[in-house]
Design an enzyme around this catalytic site. Structure first.
Site, PDB file in Angstrom:
ATOM      1  N   VAL A   7      32.047  88.532 113.563  1.00  0.00           N
ATOM      2  CA  VAL A   7      30.923  88.511 112.629  1.00  0.00           C
ATOM      3  C   VAL A   7      29.709  89.133 113.302  1.00  0.00           C
ATOM      4  O   VAL A   7      29.102  88.546 114.202  1.00  0.00           O
ATOM      5  CB  VAL A   7      30.593  87.075 112.178  1.00  0.00           C
ATOM      6  CG1 VAL A   7      29.474  87.083 111.133  1.00  0.00           C
ATOM      7  CG2 VAL A   7      31.823  86.384 111.622  1.00  0.00           C
ATOM      8  N   GLY A   8      29.342  90.340 112.873  1.00  0.00           N
ATOM      9  CA  GLY A   8      28.163  91.009 113.383  1.00  0.00           C
ATOM     10  C   GLY A   8      27.012  90.910 112.404  1.00  0.00           C
ATOM     11  O   GLY A   8      27.168  90.437 111.270  1.00  0.00           O
ATOM     12  N   GLY A 107      25.610  85.579 123.784  1.00  0.00           N
ATOM     13  CA  GLY A 107      26.190  85.825 122.477  1.00  0.00           C
ATOM     14  C   GLY A 107      27.703  85.771 122.519  1.00  0.00           C
ATOM     15  O   GLY A 107      28.335  86.181 123.506  1.00  0.00           O
ATOM     16  N   ASP A 109      29.691  87.587 120.999  1.00  0.00           N
ATOM     17  CA  ASP A 109      30.236  88.943 121.089  1.00  0.00           C
ATOM     18  C   ASP A 109      30.310  89.422 122.528  1.00  0.00           C
ATOM     19  O   ASP A 109      31.270  90.101 122.921  1.00  0.00           O
ATOM     20  CB  ASP A 109      29.413  89.915 120.245  1.00  0.00           C
ATOM     21  CG  ASP A 109      27.921  89.892 120.598  1.00  0.00           C
ATOM     22  OD1 ASP A 109      27.444  88.887 121.177  1.00  0.00           O
ATOM     23  OD2 ASP A 109      27.228  90.879 120.278  1.00  0.00           O
ATOM     24  N   ASP A 130      28.339  97.905 124.401  1.00  0.00           N
ATOM     25  CA  ASP A 130      28.702  97.609 123.018  1.00  0.00           C
ATOM     26  C   ASP A 130      27.605  98.167 122.110  1.00  0.00           C
ATOM     27  O   ASP A 130      26.459  97.701 122.122  1.00  0.00           O
ATOM     28  CB  ASP A 130      28.836  96.101 122.823  1.00  0.00           C
ATOM     29  CG  ASP A 130      29.443  95.729 121.470  1.00  0.00           C
ATOM     30  OD1 ASP A 130      29.458  96.594 120.571  1.00  0.00           O
ATOM     31  OD2 ASP A 130      29.898  94.589 121.318  1.00  0.00           O
ATOM     32  N   THR A 133      24.684  96.869 116.046  1.00  0.00           N
ATOM     33  CA  THR A 133      23.320  96.715 115.551  1.00  0.00           C
ATOM     34  C   THR A 133      22.335  96.781 116.719  1.00  0.00           C
ATOM     35  O   THR A 133      21.289  97.416 116.635  1.00  0.00           O
ATOM     36  CB  THR A 133      23.172  95.385 114.798  1.00  0.00           C
ATOM     37  OG1 THR A 133      24.135  95.342 113.741  1.00  0.00           O
ATOM     38  CG2 THR A 133      21.787  95.252 114.211  1.00  0.00           C
TER      39      THR A 133
END
Length: 255
Positions: A7-8, A107, A109, A130, A133
């Site tokens: 989930v970004g 995070g 991620d 990475d 966003t």
């Protein structure tokens, strides 16, 4: 099968694994107002339309940087896939030695990408870039230590900031420029953002190589939606677009 979910801030990516092989990927816009029913029906429908049986999913892992969607997503998994998901977060088994001052700030991620990296490329000093966003650079040692890293505005954020913060500059398409300078305003923005981002990444990696890894060249791994724009720029030793999903899969195995 294992379903992994990343989930970004902009989009949510789903990856379906059979063994260690990812066999199907799909995505949807991240919407904090989506209900569990909307999400659950979406997942089951996409799987069915592509020939996969949702009932064959025995484990689910979620990496989320948008806390407001977590409840709906978790409920969707429980209601429509009959499985409670594992959320990637500080405190679960990852195989990493976290050297962050406050591990709870990391995070999900970043954790997932690092877990994926140490499993795909063991025993290496690495910089994981990475490009989503935000653009993040994280340091992982050959001893599986998560050391920390850097965070930069991503390409889309930078374009949006120029458009909203100035009177005349437009919002432009994110694209690799054809030349080294622009003969239109749109081209000039694209050139500046492309080479400015590449230059920032190269400079930070150079600093890390000389000051963190004592001059030894680390393995530089690219991931994220915009990393492929730089595939022929020699920024990365390798690009693994599904690195976060693979890291979620590895974390599920450990837990």
């Amino acid at each position: 099968m294992v379903l992994t979910i990343d989930v970004g801030n902009t989009s949510t990516t789903f990856g379906l694994f059979e063994g260690d092989k990812i066999v199907f990927q799909f995505r949807r816009e991240t919407n904090i107002h989506s209900s569990s029913d909307e999400i659950g029906v979406f997942i089951r429908s996409v799987l069915k339309e592509n020939g996969f049986d949702w009932q064959a999913i025995d484990r689910i892992g979620i990496c989320s940087v948008v806390p407001t969607v977590n409840y709906s997503l978790s409920s969707a998994c429980a209601k429509y896939l009959k499985k409670d998901p594992l959320f990637i977060q500080a405190g679960i088994k990852t195989g990493l030695k976290i050297k962050y001052s406050n591990p709870k700030e990391i995070g999900a991620d970043l954790i997932s990408a690092a877990v994926g990296a140490i499993n795909l490329f063991p025993d290496r000093n690495m910089i994981i870039v990475d490009m989503g966003t935000a653009t993040t650079l994280e340091l992982v040692s050959a001893q599986k230590e998560f050391l920390g890293g850097s965070i930069l505005p991503g390409l889309k954020i930078s374009i949006d900031a120029l458009a909203s913060g100035t009177a005349k500059l437009p919002s432009v398409e994110i694209a690799k420029p054809e030349g080294l300078f622009g003969s239109t305003t749109t081209e000039a923005i694209q050139v500046g953002l492309y080479y400015g981002t590449a230059g920032s990444i190269k400079e930070i990696c150079y600093k890390y190589q000389n000051n963190i890894f004592n001059g030894e060249k680390p393995f530089i791994l690219g991931t994220g939606g915009f990393s492929k724009l730089f595939s022929d720029y020699n920024l990365f030793d390798q690009i693994v677009p599904e690195l976060v999903l693979y890291g979620v899969k590895c974390a599920i195995n450990l837990n």
